[in-house]
Design a protein around this motif. Structure first.
Motif, mmCIF file in Angstrom:
data_model
loop_
_atom_site.group_PDB
_atom_site.id
_atom_site.type_symbol
_atom_site.label_atom_id
_atom_site.label_comp_id
_atom_site.label_asym_id
_atom_site.label_seq_id
_atom_site.Cartn_x
_atom_site.Cartn_y
_atom_site.Cartn_z
ATOM 1 N N ARG A 281 0.843 -1.241 -0.078
ATOM 2 C CA ARG A 281 -0.002 0.090 -0.032
ATOM 3 C C ARG A 281 0.905 1.320 0.086
ATOM 4 N NH1 ARG A 281 -1.973 -0.551 5.134
ATOM 5 N NH2 ARG A 281 -3.246 1.272 4.899
ATOM 6 N N THR A 282 2.064 0.969 -0.021
ATOM 7 C CA THR A 282 2.963 2.353 -0.017
ATOM 8 C C THR A 282 2.756 3.254 -1.231
ATOM 9 O OG1 THR A 282 4.872 1.063 -1.141
ATOM 10 C CG2 THR A 282 4.955 0.970 1.242
ATOM 11 N N ILE A 283 3.132 4.603 -0.967
ATOM 12 C CA ILE A 283 3.148 5.564 -2.140
ATOM 13 C C ILE A 283 4.255 5.203 -3.016
ATOM 14 C CG2 ILE A 283 2.624 7.672 -2.727
ATOM 15 C CD1 ILE A 283 1.581 8.396 0.238
ATOM 16 N N PRO A 284 3.930 5.187 -4.254
ATOM 17 C CA PRO A 284 5.350 4.965 -5.166
ATOM 18 C C PRO A 284 6.072 6.109 -5.643
ATOM 19 C CG PRO A 284 2.997 4.822 -6.624
ATOM 20 C CD PRO A 284 2.629 5.047 -5.142
ATOM 21 N N CYS A 285 6.318 7.016 -4.708
ATOM 22 C CA CYS A 285 7.035 8.095 -4.844
ATOM 23 C C CYS A 285 8.614 7.828 -4.790
ATOM 24 C CB CYS A 285 6.762 9.407 -3.541
ATOM 25 S SG CYS A 285 7.755 10.692 -3.576
ATOM 26 N N THR A 286 9.021 8.523 -5.873
ATOM 27 C CA THR A 286 10.650 8.255 -6.080
ATOM 28 C C THR A 286 11.377 9.244 -5.548
ATOM 29 O OG1 THR A 286 10.922 9.021 -8.052
ATOM 30 C CG2 THR A 286 10.647 6.720 -8.092
ATOM 31 N N ALA A 287 10.820 10.410 -4.829
ATOM 32 C CA ALA A 287 11.596 11.435 -4.258
ATOM 33 C C ALA A 287 12.331 12.416 -5.164
ATOM 34 C CB ALA A 287 12.383 11.079 -3.194
ATOM 35 N N CYS A 288 11.841 12.430 -6.367
ATOM 36 C CA CYS A 288 12.435 13.047 -7.552
ATOM 37 C C CYS A 288 12.229 14.888 -7.200
ATOM 38 C CB CYS A 288 12.033 12.901 -9.058
ATOM 39 S SG CYS A 288 10.134 13.534 -9.168
ATOM 40 N N GLY A 289 11.259 15.052 -6.627
ATOM 41 C CA GLY A 289 10.999 16.396 -6.448
ATOM 42 C C GLY A 289 10.423 17.344 -7.441
#
Length: 368
Positions: A281-289
């Motif tokens: 269920r994690t949010i698929p964010c890659t922290a690209c900003g």
């Protein structure tokens, strides 16, 4: 037999000293990277401070023939064609590199392709290649397989494509790594891989995945599994790792200097990890900003999602609450969101950011 894998140094997440890039540490990492026999460095016009850091840590300190350097042109921030063209000149000046070995039209997706076509940037990069400022032309891609197939059919001059590929996104319907990979290979193009460790998420995967990996070999890092998955694919020009410290670099070098493709048993373990993450269920964010860059309320969206994922991926309620309390204490909590949608238009992962931020606020403010 082990061979050296095609490791690339992604310069988007360089070590920081305060708010600035730590040039001393970056220089040490550049030296170590080259010493280990790797040569590919990747930056972009829109990575804050990255091209300047490339000049100081790499270009001014090493012979030009000892490395290859890639950067990118991002059309959506260019109001006019002339401004788009000037990005190359600016990148050349910032890096001092004289030419770029690899030059990419950056982060193409269904929502911004018109900018690249309207400004005729496909023709522009070819002209600059003929002038000697570019050696190889490609593009990075975050769109649909249908658009990718169309672009490769219309632009046979493209030499390589940069794709987001990792074992978590291989069958992710919003990323479609496998489908995009197969299209690029069908057209006979090489691939540079971005986000092989999914913005660091696969270096610290959910506990069930860690347990799976450790049961096979507790001495091998989770990041190593992610790197070996993508490097075992055919047609890979380089695998970009956004290394932020020397420990990450040493781990990546160990994996890629004596690279060994996944064997049958290891591929089966990756399949199990994919099944586990397929229900994650994690949010698929890659922290690209990219989402936070234009947020009118300066909400640090990737940081909010990282806090939420401590709960969703690892059940760490207290740690998540502490991280989010720090964000709220800086006056940039999710309650400030005005729902303008800028973040969603910029997100290469196509996350429903406004909805997810609201969920994060509700959960993190009540986390016990």
């Amino acid at each position: 037999m082990a061979t050296r894998g095609p490791l690339g140094f992604g310069l988007m997440r360089l070590p920081r000293k305060g708010i600035s890039i730590d040039i001393k540490q970056t220089s040490a990492m550049v030296d170590r990277f080259l010493e280990a026999g790797f040569t590919y460095f990747d930056t972009a016009h829109i990575y804050p401070g990255s091209e300047d850091a490339a000049r100081k840590a790499l270009v001014e300190r090493h012979p030009r023939e000892s490395y290859t350097l890639a950067t990118k042109l991002f059309a959506p921030i260019a109001v006019t064609t002339d401004r788009a063209h000037k990005q190359l000149a600016t990148s050349l000046k910032r890096t001092g590199a004289e030419y770029f070995d690899y030059y990419l039209l950056h982060s193409i997706m269904d929502g911004n392709i018109r900018s690249y076509d309207r400004m005729k940037l496909w023709d522009y990069v070819l002209e600059q290649k003929q002038k000697g400022f570019i050696r190889h032309v490609g593009f990075s891609f975050h769109g649909s397989p249908k658009l990718l197939e169309k672009l490769l059919g219309e632009h046979p001059e493209v030499e390589f494509v940069q794709l987001q590929i990792n074992y978590a996104d291989w069958e992710n319907p919003s990323v479609q790594s496998r489908a995009c990979y197969e299209i690029v290979r069908r057209f006979g193009k090489q691939i540079t891989v971005m986000e092989p460790v999914k913005g660091g998420a696969l270096a610290d995967p959910p506990a069930e995945v860690k347990k799976l990996f450790n049961a096979y070999d507790a001495k091998v890092s989770a990041a190593s599994w992610a790197l070996r998955f993508v490097t075992s694919l055919d047609g890979i020009l380089t695998v970009l790792s956004g290394m932020s410290n020397t420990a990450q670099m040493e781990d990546n070098i160990r994996t890629m200097r004596d690279f060994r493709p996944l064997d049958e048993q290891e591929r089966a373990i990756i399949l199990k990890a994919q099944r586990i993450l397929g229900h994650s269920r994690t949010i698929p964010c890659t922290a690209c900003g990219y989402c936070a860059k234009g947020c009118p309320k300066q909400i640090p969206i990737p940081q909010v999602f990282a806090a939420m994922n401590l709960i969703l991926g690892a059940g760490q309620e207290q740690q998540a609450k502490e991280r989010y309390a720090d964000i709220v204490g800086r006056g940039v909590g999710v309650e400030n969101c005005v729902g303008c949608g800028q973040c969603e238009r910029a997100c290469p992962q196509h996350i429903e950011i406004i909805k997810r931020l609201r969920e994060c606020g509700e959960r993190l403010e009540s986390a016990e």
